[in-house]
Design a protein around this motif. Structure first.
Motif, PDB file in Angstrom:
ATOM      1  N   PRO A 172       8.337 -14.005 -58.063  1.00 38.88           N
ATOM      2  CA  PRO A 172       7.075 -13.664 -57.395  1.00 38.88           C
ATOM      3  C   PRO A 172       6.681 -12.192 -57.568  1.00 38.88           C
ATOM      4  CG  PRO A 172       8.844 -13.938 -55.786  1.00 38.88           C
ATOM      5  CD  PRO A 172       9.412 -14.322 -57.104  1.00 38.88           C
ATOM      6  N   MET A 173       7.644 -11.359 -57.956  1.00 36.07           N
ATOM      7  CA  MET A 173       7.334  -9.929 -58.201  1.00 36.07           C
ATOM      8  C   MET A 173       6.552  -9.783 -59.520  1.00 36.07           C
ATOM      9  SD  MET A 173       9.094  -8.259 -55.749  1.00 36.07           S
ATOM     10  CE  MET A 173      10.540  -8.394 -54.715  1.00 36.07           C
ATOM     11  N   LYS A 174       6.760 -10.762 -60.431  1.00 41.71           N
ATOM     12  CA  LYS A 174       6.133 -10.645 -61.762  1.00 41.71           C
ATOM     13  C   LYS A 174       4.950 -11.601 -61.947  1.00 41.71           C
ATOM     14  CE  LYS A 174      10.409  -9.285 -64.079  1.00 41.71           C
ATOM     15  NZ  LYS A 174      11.616  -9.946 -64.569  1.00 41.71           N
ATOM     16  N   HIS A 175       4.924 -12.705 -61.170  1.00 44.41           N
ATOM     17  CA  HIS A 175       3.883 -13.718 -61.384  1.00 44.41           C
ATOM     18  C   HIS A 175       3.101 -13.968 -60.102  1.00 44.41           C
ATOM     19  CE1 HIS A 175       5.780 -14.838 -65.221  1.00 44.41           C
ATOM     20  NE2 HIS A 175       6.917 -14.632 -64.585  1.00 44.41           N
ATOM     21  N   ASP A 176       1.770 -13.736 -60.171  1.00 44.30           N
ATOM     22  CA  ASP A 176       0.912 -13.937 -58.996  1.00 44.30           C
ATOM     23  C   ASP A 176       0.858 -15.402 -58.566  1.00 44.30           C
ATOM     24  OD1 ASP A 176       0.344 -11.334 -58.882  1.00 44.30           O
ATOM     25  OD2 ASP A 176      -1.635 -11.458 -59.874  1.00 44.30           O
ATOM     26  N   ASP A 177       1.012 -16.313 -59.552  1.00 46.82           N
ATOM     27  CA  ASP A 177       0.867 -17.736 -59.233  1.00 46.82           C
ATOM     28  C   ASP A 177       2.226 -18.402 -58.900  1.00 46.82           C
ATOM     29  OD1 ASP A 177       1.850 -17.514 -61.785  1.00 46.82           O
ATOM     30  OD2 ASP A 177       0.748 -19.258 -62.565  1.00 46.82           O
ATOM     31  N   ALA A 178       3.254 -17.591 -58.632  1.00 48.49           N
ATOM     32  CA  ALA A 178       4.567 -18.165 -58.290  1.00 48.49           C
ATOM     33  C   ALA A 178       4.453 -18.964 -56.987  1.00 48.49           C
ATOM     34  CB  ALA A 178       5.596 -17.045 -58.127  1.00 48.49           C
ATOM     35  N   LYS A 179       5.093 -20.141 -56.993  1.00 49.87           N
ATOM     36  CA  LYS A 179       5.004 -21.012 -55.803  1.00 49.87           C
ATOM     37  C   LYS A 179       6.330 -21.032 -55.057  1.00 49.87           C
ATOM     38  CE  LYS A 179       1.407 -24.311 -56.999  1.00 49.87           C
ATOM     39  NZ  LYS A 179       1.098 -23.789 -58.353  1.00 49.87           N
ATOM     40  N   LYS A 180       6.241 -20.929 -53.737  1.00 52.01           N
ATOM     41  CA  LYS A 180       7.460 -20.932 -52.922  1.00 52.01           C
ATOM     42  C   LYS A 180       7.837 -22.350 -52.522  1.00 52.01           C
ATOM     43  CE  LYS A 180       8.237 -19.706 -48.428  1.00 52.01           C
ATOM     44  NZ  LYS A 180       7.946 -18.878 -47.263  1.00 52.01           N
ATOM     45  N   PHE A 181       9.114 -22.650 -52.554  1.00 50.46           N
ATOM     46  CA  PHE A 181       9.591 -23.946 -52.051  1.00 50.46           C
ATOM     47  C   PHE A 181       9.948 -23.795 -50.566  1.00 50.46           C
ATOM     48  CE2 PHE A 181      10.870 -23.838 -56.543  1.00 50.46           C
ATOM     49  CZ  PHE A 181      10.316 -25.014 -56.998  1.00 50.46           C
ATOM     50  N   GLU A 182       9.489 -24.740 -49.756  1.00 49.06           N
ATOM     51  CA  GLU A 182       9.901 -24.748 -48.337  1.00 49.06           C
ATOM     52  C   GLU A 182      11.305 -25.338 -48.234  1.00 49.06           C
ATOM     53  OE1 GLU A 182       7.895 -23.720 -45.749  1.00 49.06           O
ATOM     54  OE2 GLU A 182       6.439 -23.119 -47.285  1.00 49.06           O
ATOM     55  N   HIS A 183      11.525 -26.348 -49.065  1.00 47.46           N
ATOM     56  CA  HIS A 183      12.792 -27.063 -49.037  1.00 47.46           C
ATOM     57  C   HIS A 183      13.192 -27.452 -50.455  1.00 47.46           C
ATOM     58  CE1 HIS A 183      15.225 -30.782 -48.920  1.00 47.46           C
ATOM     59  NE2 HIS A 183      15.888 -30.060 -48.040  1.00 47.46           N
ATOM     60  N   LEU A 184      14.478 -27.435 -50.707  1.00 55.74           N
ATOM     61  CA  LEU A 184      15.008 -27.864 -52.009  1.00 55.74           C
ATOM     62  C   LEU A 184      16.317 -28.592 -51.765  1.00 55.74           C
ATOM     63  CD1 LEU A 184      14.855 -24.650 -54.239  1.00 55.74           C
ATOM     64  CD2 LEU A 184      13.893 -26.869 -54.877  1.00 55.74           C
ATOM     65  N   ASN A 209      28.767 -29.235 -48.050  1.00 48.97           N
ATOM     66  CA  ASN A 209      27.584 -29.649 -47.280  1.00 48.97           C
ATOM     67  C   ASN A 209      27.151 -28.568 -46.279  1.00 48.97           C
ATOM     68  OD1 ASN A 209      25.522 -31.175 -46.313  1.00 48.97           O
ATOM     69  ND2 ASN A 209      26.802 -32.641 -45.186  1.00 48.97           N
ATOM     70  N   ILE A 210      27.113 -27.332 -46.753  1.00 47.29           N
ATOM     71  CA  ILE A 210      26.647 -26.226 -45.906  1.00 47.29           C
ATOM     72  C   ILE A 210      25.233 -25.856 -46.370  1.00 47.29           C
ATOM     73  CG2 ILE A 210      27.047 -23.825 -45.189  1.00 47.29           C
ATOM     74  CD1 ILE A 210      30.038 -24.280 -46.024  1.00 47.29           C
ATOM     75  N   PRO A 211      24.211 -26.087 -45.532  1.00 45.95           N
ATOM     76  CA  PRO A 211      22.855 -25.722 -45.951  1.00 45.95           C
ATOM     77  C   PRO A 211      22.739 -24.208 -46.157  1.00 45.95           C
ATOM     78  CG  PRO A 211      22.839 -26.837 -43.810  1.00 45.95           C
ATOM     79  CD  PRO A 211      24.262 -26.630 -44.176  1.00 45.95           C
ATOM     80  N   ILE A 212      21.848 -23.835 -47.066  1.00 37.97           N
ATOM     81  CA  ILE A 212      21.589 -22.407 -47.319  1.00 37.97           C
ATOM     82  C   ILE A 212      20.129 -22.135 -46.952  1.00 37.97           C
ATOM     83  CG2 ILE A 212      21.524 -20.575 -49.077  1.00 37.97           C
ATOM     84  CD1 ILE A 212      23.376 -22.341 -50.806  1.00 37.97           C
ATOM     85  N   ASN A 231      11.805 -22.421 -39.091  1.00 37.67           N
ATOM     86  CA  ASN A 231      11.747 -22.406 -40.550  1.00 37.67           C
ATOM     87  C   ASN A 231      11.131 -21.125 -41.078  1.00 37.67           C
ATOM     88  OD1 ASN A 231      12.847 -24.936 -40.854  1.00 37.67           O
ATOM     89  ND2 ASN A 231      10.854 -25.950 -40.676  1.00 37.67           N
ATOM     90  N   HIS A 232      11.908 -20.411 -41.877  1.00 38.08           N
ATOM     91  CA  HIS A 232      11.380 -19.285 -42.655  1.00 38.08           C
ATOM     92  C   HIS A 232      11.997 -19.421 -44.025  1.00 38.08           C
ATOM     93  CE1 HIS A 232       9.348 -17.068 -39.558  1.00 38.08           C
ATOM     94  NE2 HIS A 232      10.419 -17.002 -38.794  1.00 38.08           N
ATOM     95  N   GLY A 233      11.303 -18.941 -45.033  1.00 38.83           N
ATOM     96  CA  GLY A 233      11.870 -18.942 -46.376  1.00 38.83           C
ATOM     97  C   GLY A 233      12.068 -20.342 -46.909  1.00 38.83           C
ATOM     98  N   THR A 234      13.182 -20.537 -47.605  1.00 34.46           N
ATOM     99  CA  THR A 234      13.484 -21.827 -48.241  1.00 34.46           C
ATOM    100  C   THR A 234      14.828 -22.340 -47.761  1.00 34.46           C
ATOM    101  OG1 THR A 234      12.325 -21.086 -50.230  1.00 34.46           O
ATOM    102  CG2 THR A 234      13.787 -22.992 -50.475  1.00 34.46           C
ATOM    103  N   THR A 235      14.873 -23.617 -47.420  1.00 38.71           N
ATOM    104  CA  THR A 235      16.138 -24.238 -47.017  1.00 38.71           C
ATOM    105  C   THR A 235      16.638 -25.134 -48.144  1.00 38.71           C
ATOM    106  OG1 THR A 235      15.325 -24.251 -44.758  1.00 38.71           O
ATOM    107  CG2 THR A 235      17.250 -25.614 -45.203  1.00 38.71           C
ATOM    108  N   VAL A 236      17.905 -24.990 -48.476  1.00 33.57           N
ATOM    109  CA  VAL A 236      18.521 -25.842 -49.511  1.00 33.57           C
ATOM    110  C   VAL A 236      19.537 -26.739 -48.824  1.00 33.57           C
ATOM    111  CG1 VAL A 236      19.702 -25.890 -51.746  1.00 33.57           C
ATOM    112  CG2 VAL A 236      18.337 -23.890 -51.124  1.00 33.57           C
ATOM    113  N   THR A 237      19.374 -28.046 -48.997  1.00 41.52           N
ATOM    114  CA  THR A 237      20.287 -28.995 -48.365  1.00 41.52           C
ATOM    115  C   THR A 237      20.722 -30.046 -49.387  1.00 41.52           C
ATOM    116  OG1 THR A 237      18.470 -30.405 -47.666  1.00 41.52           O
ATOM    117  CG2 THR A 237      19.213 -28.766 -46.066  1.00 41.52           C
TER     118      THR A 237
END
Ligand code: UDP
Length: 239
Positions: A172-184, A209-212, A231-237
């Motif tokens: 996102p520092m280099k690309h204006d159109d970068a998309k954020k994931f809420e969950h992955l 099985n530890i979410p990040i 919820n803030h940022g992205t959660t990986v489960t």
């Protein structure tokens, strides 16, 4: 509905203790991050912190200069994390939060040596436990230490506090159109080759099985809010 985690492992990078683009420990930045950690501890979860050392020495970078082999440079890097941990403990206690530093390398004059049961006892007594010296082994990172300690203490979640507010499909520092994931899912993150943490760390969390949760550490109240289950940022489960 959000639910407060019971036991949390927070990974902060060494860079969180200095001004952007600089080195060492900056007292103002130290106070900012310590204040956020105190707020998070007040939410009621047991809180353990793994602190990095990139603001002092990165072993691989130092070794590239050719004078010091990486195994030694990494030991120096791990000692850097000890300095950061001592600074953080000092500031937490000045802010009224009890804390203990547990080191993966035996440094009995400056910190307790890591013993799993002792770490858990401190947590149960409401102390913030700061894990330093990484895994104690060269060729690893403090991300790996974070996943290892999270697994050892039975943390419900690993919070990775970073400079950006989550995981994006491109920088996102280099690309204006970068998309954020809420969950992955872990699988999705691997398939898309997204750099969440180093692979050793990532795989440990996946297998255990530890979410990040990856989120911005400098946003006021975010650490406390994430600990409280918001919820803030992205959660990986796993799924
Ligand atoms: N390090 C290591 N083994 C570990 C953890 C860290 O050798 O288990 C060394 C390595 O040289 C690394 C340095 O300590 O570059 C600082 O850690 P890291 O780069 O993970 O810090 P961060 O990027 O989180 O500030």
């Amino acid at each position: 509905m959000s639910k407060t985690y019971k036991r949390v492992l927070l990974k902060i990078s060494g860079e969180s203790l200095c001004k952007p683009g600089s080195f060492g420990i900056d007292s103002d930045e130290l106070k900012v991050i310590a204040t956020e950690i105190v707020k998070a501890a007040k939410v009621g979860a047991q809180l353990a912190v793994v602190v990095g050392g990139g603001n002092i020495i990165r072993g691989a970078t130092l070794a590239q200069e050719g004078a010091i082999v990486q195994a030694t440079a990494d030991q120096m890097g791990m000692l850097g994390t000890v300095m950061n941990g001592l600074a953080l403990k000092e500031m937490l206690e000045q802010l009224g939060q009890q804390a203990r530093v547990l080191s993966a390398i035996n440094l009995s004059a400056v910190a307790e040596t890591f013993i799993r049961g002792r770490a858990i006892r401190h947590l149960e007594k409401g102390r913030v436990v700061i894990f330093v010296a990484g895994t104690g082994n060269p060729f690893f990172t403090t991300d790996s230490a974070a996943s290892l300690r999270a697994a050892e203490i039975g943390a419900d979640v690993l919070l990775k506090a970073t400079k950006v507010d989550g995981i994006y499909d491109k920088d996102p520092m280099k690309h204006d159109d970068a998309k954020k994931f809420e969950h992955l899912s872990f699988k999705n993150a691997i398939d898309k080759d997204l750099k969440v943490m180093d692979l050793t760390a990532f795989d440990m969390c996946r297998k255990r099985n530890i979410p990040i949760v990856v989120f911005n550490m400098k946003e006021t109240n975010h650490i406390a809010e994430v600990v409280a289950g918001q919820n803030h940022g992205t959660t990986v489960t796993v799924d």
